[in-house]
Write a protein that holds these residues in place. Sequence first.
Motif, PDB file in Angstrom:
ATOM      1  N   ALA A 255      81.006   2.505 107.288  1.00 45.59           N
ATOM      2  CA  ALA A 255      81.925   3.280 106.457  1.00 45.59           C
ATOM      3  C   ALA A 255      82.387   4.489 107.252  1.00 45.59           C
ATOM      4  CB  ALA A 255      81.233   3.696 105.156  1.00 45.59           C
ATOM      5  N   LYS A 256      82.400   5.678 106.632  1.00 42.69           N
ATOM      6  CA  LYS A 256      82.866   6.855 107.326  1.00 42.69           C
ATOM      7  C   LYS A 256      81.879   7.992 107.198  1.00 42.69           C
ATOM      8  CE  LYS A 256      86.070   8.785 104.252  1.00 42.69           C
ATOM      9  NZ  LYS A 256      85.142   9.116 103.189  1.00 42.69           N
ATOM     10  N   GLY A 257      82.191   9.106 107.837  1.00 41.48           N
ATOM     11  CA  GLY A 257      81.253  10.214 107.880  1.00 41.48           C
ATOM     12  C   GLY A 257      80.801  10.697 106.520  1.00 41.48           C
ATOM     13  N   CYS A 258      81.737  10.999 105.632  1.00 36.15           N
ATOM     14  CA  CYS A 258      81.379  11.432 104.285  1.00 36.15           C
ATOM     15  C   CYS A 258      81.216  10.202 103.409  1.00 36.15           C
ATOM     16  CB  CYS A 258      82.445  12.357 103.703  1.00 36.15           C
ATOM     17  SG  CYS A 258      82.015  12.981 102.049  1.00 36.15           S
ATOM     18  N   LEU A 259      80.015  10.014 102.881  1.00 39.28           N
ATOM     19  CA  LEU A 259      79.697   8.823 102.092  1.00 39.28           C
ATOM     20  C   LEU A 259      79.526   9.134 100.609  1.00 39.28           C
ATOM     21  CD1 LEU A 259      77.056   7.283 104.522  1.00 39.28           C
ATOM     22  CD2 LEU A 259      79.517   6.892 104.475  1.00 39.28           C
ATOM     23  N   ALA A 260      79.874  10.355 100.215  1.00 42.98           N
ATOM     24  CA  ALA A 260      79.669  10.793  98.834  1.00 42.98           C
ATOM     25  C   ALA A 260      80.413   9.901  97.847  1.00 42.98           C
ATOM     26  CB  ALA A 260      80.141  12.238  98.666  1.00 42.98           C
ATOM     27  N   GLY A 261      79.674   9.315  96.916  1.00 35.64           N
ATOM     28  CA  GLY A 261      80.279   8.450  95.916  1.00 35.64           C
ATOM     29  C   GLY A 261      80.760   7.128  96.472  1.00 35.64           C
ATOM     30  N   GLN A 262      80.441   6.860  97.727  1.00 30.14           N
ATOM     31  CA  GLN A 262      80.880   5.620  98.375  1.00 30.14           C
ATOM     32  C   GLN A 262      79.704   4.711  98.710  1.00 30.14           C
ATOM     33  OE1 GLN A 262      83.637   6.821 101.579  1.00 30.14           O
ATOM     34  NE2 GLN A 262      83.916   8.684 100.396  1.00 30.14           N
ATOM     35  N   LEU A 263      78.669   5.296  99.314  1.00 29.72           N
ATOM     36  CA  LEU A 263      77.422   4.569  99.564  1.00 29.72           C
ATOM     37  C   LEU A 263      76.215   5.337  99.016  1.00 29.72           C
ATOM     38  CD1 LEU A 263      77.887   3.337 103.259  1.00 29.72           C
ATOM     39  CD2 LEU A 263      78.417   2.124 101.159  1.00 29.72           C
ATOM     40  N   ILE A 264      76.420   6.615  98.687  1.00 35.87           N
ATOM     41  CA  ILE A 264      75.308   7.456  98.241  1.00 35.87           C
ATOM     42  C   ILE A 264      75.677   8.228  96.976  1.00 35.87           C
ATOM     43  CG2 ILE A 264      74.608   7.763 100.660  1.00 35.87           C
ATOM     44  CD1 ILE A 264      75.562  10.680 100.438  1.00 35.87           C
ATOM     45  N   CYS A 265      74.654   8.738  96.296  1.00 28.97           N
ATOM     46  CA  CYS A 265      74.875   9.634  95.159  1.00 28.97           C
ATOM     47  C   CYS A 265      73.578  10.369  94.852  1.00 28.97           C
ATOM     48  CB  CYS A 265      75.367   8.866  93.922  1.00 28.97           C
ATOM     49  SG  CYS A 265      74.140   7.750  93.200  1.00 28.97           S
ATOM     50  N   CYS A 317      95.258  12.763 108.826  1.00 25.36           N
ATOM     51  CA  CYS A 317      94.451  12.596 110.046  1.00 25.36           C
ATOM     52  C   CYS A 317      94.279  11.138 110.455  1.00 25.36           C
ATOM     53  CB  CYS A 317      93.085  13.236 109.848  1.00 25.36           C
ATOM     54  SG  CYS A 317      92.099  13.300 111.365  1.00 25.36           S
ATOM     55  N   GLU A 318      94.384  10.911 111.746  1.00 28.07           N
ATOM     56  CA  GLU A 318      94.184   9.567 112.297  1.00 28.07           C
ATOM     57  C   GLU A 318      92.715   9.137 112.234  1.00 28.07           C
ATOM     58  OE1 GLU A 318      94.425  12.454 115.879  1.00 28.07           O
ATOM     59  OE2 GLU A 318      95.219  12.271 113.827  1.00 28.07           O
ATOM     60  N   TYR A 319      91.809  10.088 111.941  1.00 23.81           N
ATOM     61  CA  TYR A 319      90.384   9.774 111.873  1.00 23.81           C
ATOM     62  C   TYR A 319      89.870   9.699 110.429  1.00 23.81           C
ATOM     63  CZ  TYR A 319      90.305  10.858 116.877  1.00 23.81           C
ATOM     64  OH  TYR A 319      90.534  10.865 118.236  1.00 23.81           O
ATOM     65  N   VAL A 320      90.758   9.650 109.456  1.00 23.05           N
ATOM     66  CA  VAL A 320      90.319   9.665 108.062  1.00 23.05           C
ATOM     67  C   VAL A 320      89.389   8.495 107.745  1.00 23.05           C
ATOM     68  CG1 VAL A 320      92.306   8.370 107.160  1.00 23.05           C
ATOM     69  CG2 VAL A 320      91.082   9.983 105.662  1.00 23.05           C
ATOM     70  N   GLY A 321      89.582   7.361 108.416  1.00 21.38           N
ATOM     71  CA  GLY A 321      88.759   6.192 108.143  1.00 21.38           C
ATOM     72  C   GLY A 321      87.351   6.275 108.678  1.00 21.38           C
ATOM     73  N   VAL A 322      87.120   7.141 109.661  1.00 25.32           N
ATOM     74  CA  VAL A 322      85.796   7.262 110.250  1.00 25.32           C
ATOM     75  C   VAL A 322      85.136   8.598 109.903  1.00 25.32           C
ATOM     76  CG1 VAL A 322      86.469   8.292 112.465  1.00 25.32           C
ATOM     77  CG2 VAL A 322      84.465   6.810 112.343  1.00 25.32           C
ATOM     78  N   CYS A 323      85.930   9.565 109.473  1.00 25.91           N
ATOM     79  CA  CYS A 323      85.421  10.893 109.127  1.00 25.91           C
ATOM     80  C   CYS A 323      85.619  11.142 107.638  1.00 25.91           C
ATOM     81  CB  CYS A 323      86.135  11.957 109.966  1.00 25.91           C
ATOM     82  SG  CYS A 323      85.816  13.656 109.423  1.00 25.91           S
ATOM     83  N   GLY A 324      86.826  11.441 107.242  1.00 21.30           N
ATOM     84  CA  GLY A 324      87.126  11.675 105.842  1.00 21.30           C
ATOM     85  C   GLY A 324      86.925  13.105 105.380  1.00 21.30           C
ATOM     86  N   GLY A 325      86.300  13.935 106.230  1.00 21.09           N
ATOM     87  CA  GLY A 325      86.057  15.312 105.819  1.00 21.09           C
ATOM     88  C   GLY A 325      84.978  15.381 104.748  1.00 21.09           C
ATOM     89  N   CYS A 326      84.244  16.474 104.702  1.00 19.28           N
ATOM     90  CA  CYS A 326      83.204  16.644 103.686  1.00 19.28           C
ATOM     91  C   CYS A 326      83.855  16.949 102.345  1.00 19.28           C
ATOM     92  CB  CYS A 326      82.259  17.777 104.092  1.00 19.28           C
ATOM     93  SG  CYS A 326      80.985  18.139 102.871  1.00 19.28           S
ATOM     94  N   ARG A 327      83.744  16.022 101.412  1.00 20.71           N
ATOM     95  CA  ARG A 327      84.361  16.198 100.092  1.00 20.71           C
ATOM     96  C   ARG A 327      83.669  17.326  99.315  1.00 20.71           C
ATOM     97  NH1 ARG A 327      88.657  15.671 100.509  1.00 20.71           N
ATOM     98  NH2 ARG A 327      88.292  15.523 102.732  1.00 20.71           N
ATOM     99  N   ALA A 328      82.361  17.471  99.493  1.00 20.47           N
ATOM    100  CA  ALA A 328      81.639  18.544  98.799  1.00 20.47           C
ATOM    101  C   ALA A 328      82.056  19.907  99.311  1.00 20.47           C
ATOM    102  CB  ALA A 328      80.132  18.345  98.972  1.00 20.47           C
ATOM    103  N   ARG A 329      82.263  20.029 100.627  1.00 23.65           N
ATOM    104  CA  ARG A 329      82.668  21.313 101.202  1.00 23.65           C
ATOM    105  C   ARG A 329      84.090  21.661 100.777  1.00 23.65           C
ATOM    106  NH1 ARG A 329      81.334  20.193 106.111  1.00 23.65           N
ATOM    107  NH2 ARG A 329      79.192  20.912 105.951  1.00 23.65           N
ATOM    108  N   ALA A 330      84.969  20.662 100.729  1.00 20.90           N
ATOM    109  CA  ALA A 330      86.334  20.896 100.253  1.00 20.90           C
ATOM    110  C   ALA A 330      86.305  21.406  98.810  1.00 20.90           C
ATOM    111  CB  ALA A 330      87.149  19.606 100.350  1.00 20.90           C
ATOM    112  N   TYR A 331      85.456  20.786  97.982  1.00 16.50           N
ATOM    113  CA  TYR A 331      85.351  21.182  96.576  1.00 16.50           C
ATOM    114  C   TYR A 331      84.772  22.586  96.442  1.00 16.50           C
ATOM    115  CZ  TYR A 331      84.113  20.785  91.604  1.00 16.50           C
ATOM    116  OH  TYR A 331      83.996  20.979  90.255  1.00 16.50           O
ATOM    117  N   ALA A 332      83.753  22.895  97.253  1.00 17.21           N
ATOM    118  CA  ALA A 332      83.100  24.206  97.174  1.00 17.21           C
ATOM    119  C   ALA A 332      84.028  25.335  97.585  1.00 17.21           C
ATOM    120  CB  ALA A 332      81.844  24.213  98.044  1.00 17.21           C
TER     121      ALA A 332
END
Length: 354
Positions: A255-265, A317-332
């Motif tokens: 998957a990608k770097g940020c796995l929140a709600g995708q493979l983990i919870c 971003c061209e790396y969205v599929g492998v990174c995706g950015g930290c969704r929790a940090r964006a929200y915080a």
Amino acid sequence: MDFEAKWIAWETTRRCNLKCVHCRSSSELEAKGHPDFSFEEAKRVIDDIASYASPVVVLSGGEPLLRDDIFDIAKYGDGKGLRMCLATNGTMVTEEIAERIKDADIKMVSMSLDGASSEIHDNFRNVPGAFDGTINAMKIFRDKGIKFLINSSFTKRNQEEIPKIYKLAKEMGATAWYMFMIVPTGRGEEIMNELISPEDYEELLKWHYEMEKQEDELLVRPTCAPSYYRVVLEQAKEQGDDFKRRTLQFSTGGAKGCLAGQLICLIDVDGEVLPCSYFPKSAGNIREKSFKDIWENSELFNDLRDFKSYKGKCGACEYVGVCGGCRARAYAVSGDYMGEEPFCSHTPFKLRNC
């Protein structure tokens, strides 16, 4: 991409004997308004999860060893075919506790180490003696053959300790060492000004890449640092090596770097199902809906899986599929969990000539 629940952190209590500066749940010894759930409810939740998926389940907290029935919960989950693990701060570990961990067939114990000395670690944990307690726990686990991993969280106050802690974790016999980049939630909001700068963040990820290339004994992984998988690709291309293959295949599970709600919870002590341990927004409550219903149908989780709808630099971003950015940090930081990763210094190719 298949979005299978592979790893669940379970906040079994919000009580804790430490007062860590970055604690996501602001845990204290008395968890006001957030009582522990009963063993009967724990069994119901395990039955619900096991009827749908076979994830790793990490019994976390707060400090889970404050629960008298934590090993009963572990045994029950193990009997249902789940891979049960334990996350502790280490200060309550004794020879007797270690024997109970073995008896419950807990597969892995994770502990936190945020400094290579008591001066640094105890300052981070806000309790004198915390460092000695963790070191003692590591010695006990090592002597009894219990696998353990070390999580280390970093801010400006301890970022210079990173190489020292990595070395100490290895010397103490850890199976793995995970370098956590702080997400400012819970008590962590109070140290927003201590977050590692985007520039230092980038250099630390490059340091990790070089270290990981040489490491053949200890499993290492940056956590809450999805930009690492972009750095891996960039550095591998620049250096002309194929190290990226091992790192990307293992660390992201395809998957990608940020796995929140995708493979983990995370399931919190009140039954709320959150995308990850640092993302304080609920996708639904397991007391009201089945885990399967929440995992498959929640609007929040489905938003997080829609990479094409990410905003700002992440969306371009061209790396969205492998990174995706930290969704929790964006929200915080911005209040928008679909927004761009606020601590990424990369400029997407699409935006370079704008």
